[in-house]
Design an enzyme around this catalytic site. Sequence first.
Site, mmCIF file in Angstrom:
data_model
loop_
_atom_site.group_PDB
_atom_site.id
_atom_site.type_symbol
_atom_site.label_atom_id
_atom_site.label_comp_id
_atom_site.label_asym_id
_atom_site.label_seq_id
_atom_site.Cartn_x
_atom_site.Cartn_y
_atom_site.Cartn_z
ATOM 1 N N CYS A 241 45.257 47.506 41.881
ATOM 2 C CA CYS A 241 44.558 47.472 43.179
ATOM 3 C C CYS A 241 43.341 47.064 43.087
ATOM 4 O O CYS A 241 42.530 46.807 44.278
ATOM 5 C CB CYS A 241 44.862 48.856 43.693
ATOM 6 S SG CYS A 241 46.404 49.711 43.618
ATOM 7 N N HIS B 202 33.117 46.565 55.785
ATOM 8 C CA HIS B 202 33.430 47.825 54.661
ATOM 9 C C HIS B 202 32.245 48.396 54.502
ATOM 10 O O HIS B 202 31.100 48.178 54.969
ATOM 11 C CB HIS B 202 33.985 46.955 53.565
ATOM 12 C CG HIS B 202 35.346 46.726 53.483
ATOM 13 N ND1 HIS B 202 35.817 45.258 53.845
ATOM 14 C CD2 HIS B 202 36.542 47.490 53.128
ATOM 15 C CE1 HIS B 202 36.983 45.305 53.514
ATOM 16 N NE2 HIS B 202 37.486 46.501 53.135
ATOM 17 N N LYS C 18 30.585 49.021 48.811
ATOM 18 C CA LYS C 18 31.659 47.845 48.315
ATOM 19 C C LYS C 18 30.810 46.747 47.859
ATOM 20 O O LYS C 18 29.878 46.307 48.106
ATOM 21 C CB LYS C 18 32.470 47.188 49.518
ATOM 22 C CG LYS C 18 33.442 46.499 48.884
ATOM 23 C CD LYS C 18 34.501 46.100 49.915
ATOM 24 C CE LYS C 18 35.690 45.007 49.467
ATOM 25 N NZ LYS C 18 36.546 45.484 48.381
#
Length: 250
Positions: free
Chosen positions: A84, A141, A145
């Site tokens: 992921c 985001h 991030k």
Amino acid sequence: MTRILLSGCGRMGKLVADEAANFENLKTVYGVDSFLPDGLPFPVVADFESVDVPFDVIVDYSNPANFDSLLHFALAQKKPLVLCTTGLNEEMRQKVFAAAKEIPIFYSANMSLGIYVLTAVAKAASKMLGPGFDIEVQEAHHRNKVDAPSGTALQIAEALLQERDDLNTIVTDRYSSRQKRGNDEIGVSSLRGGSIPGQHTVTFAGPDEVIELTHTAYSPRVFATGALRAAAFLKDQAPGIYDMSHLLGL
Ligand SMILES: NC(=O)c1ccc[n+]([C@@H]2O[C@H](COP(=O)([O-])OP(=O)(O)OC[C@H]3O[C@@H](n4cnc5c(N)ncnc54)[C@H](O)[C@@H]3O)[C@@H](O)[C@H]2O)c1
């Protein structure tokens, strides 16, 4: 019972462990994280060489810096990998596809069902609208991030690029080029701030009309749940690359 080895026990890793409690047949048994976070209800070691418990699937939410040792370990152990982590470069991506000849790898920059549907709807819209509409992907985001644009925004743009022959390039920087927009490009732009879990909008801008398709994640838990569903699915698969379409049986 599917026993999960968690690679990366940060914000997302902790949520995966937390959400696993809602799945009858999934359990996080061990963690690997170079920063050795406290307070987790399973042992955490600093590197893969120190893993000394049996497990069935690796779920990775770490950092590209961890990529080589992660892949080496997964291949050596011949264990399925739910990958992921975002921000992998092209060389890393090629290594993922090569490794998938030996182990099953679920690889998606976005583990939510909603983004899969957004991409499918955007592909259909792109086909219907055709070259008269410029396509831009915008993403927002949280302030922590690291990578930009998001892996998800790039994944959506790449899917749209493959859908039509007249689209050839993804443009992530308009500042340094200072050129008029080309007909064959998909623009991708980013916003960073606060605690936004993730928002992606595909805009189709035509003459005198605009269509916008937006997916908003209201909690990062949606990505943790997706990774757990992928782990349960991947356990029994043959070597290969898998994504949400396989999980949904599409
Ligand atoms: N695919 C998805 O749906 C999805 C969703 C959310 C986040 N992500 C991605 O998952 C990754 C992790 O996100 P996060 O918010 O949990 O980040 P985070 O920074 O909170 O956690 C990452 C963890 O990995 C550990 N780590 C970093 N480098 C390491 C290394 N070299 N070896 C071992 N451990 C290492 C850190 O100590 C940290 O605990 C990011 O790449 C993020 O973009 C993907």
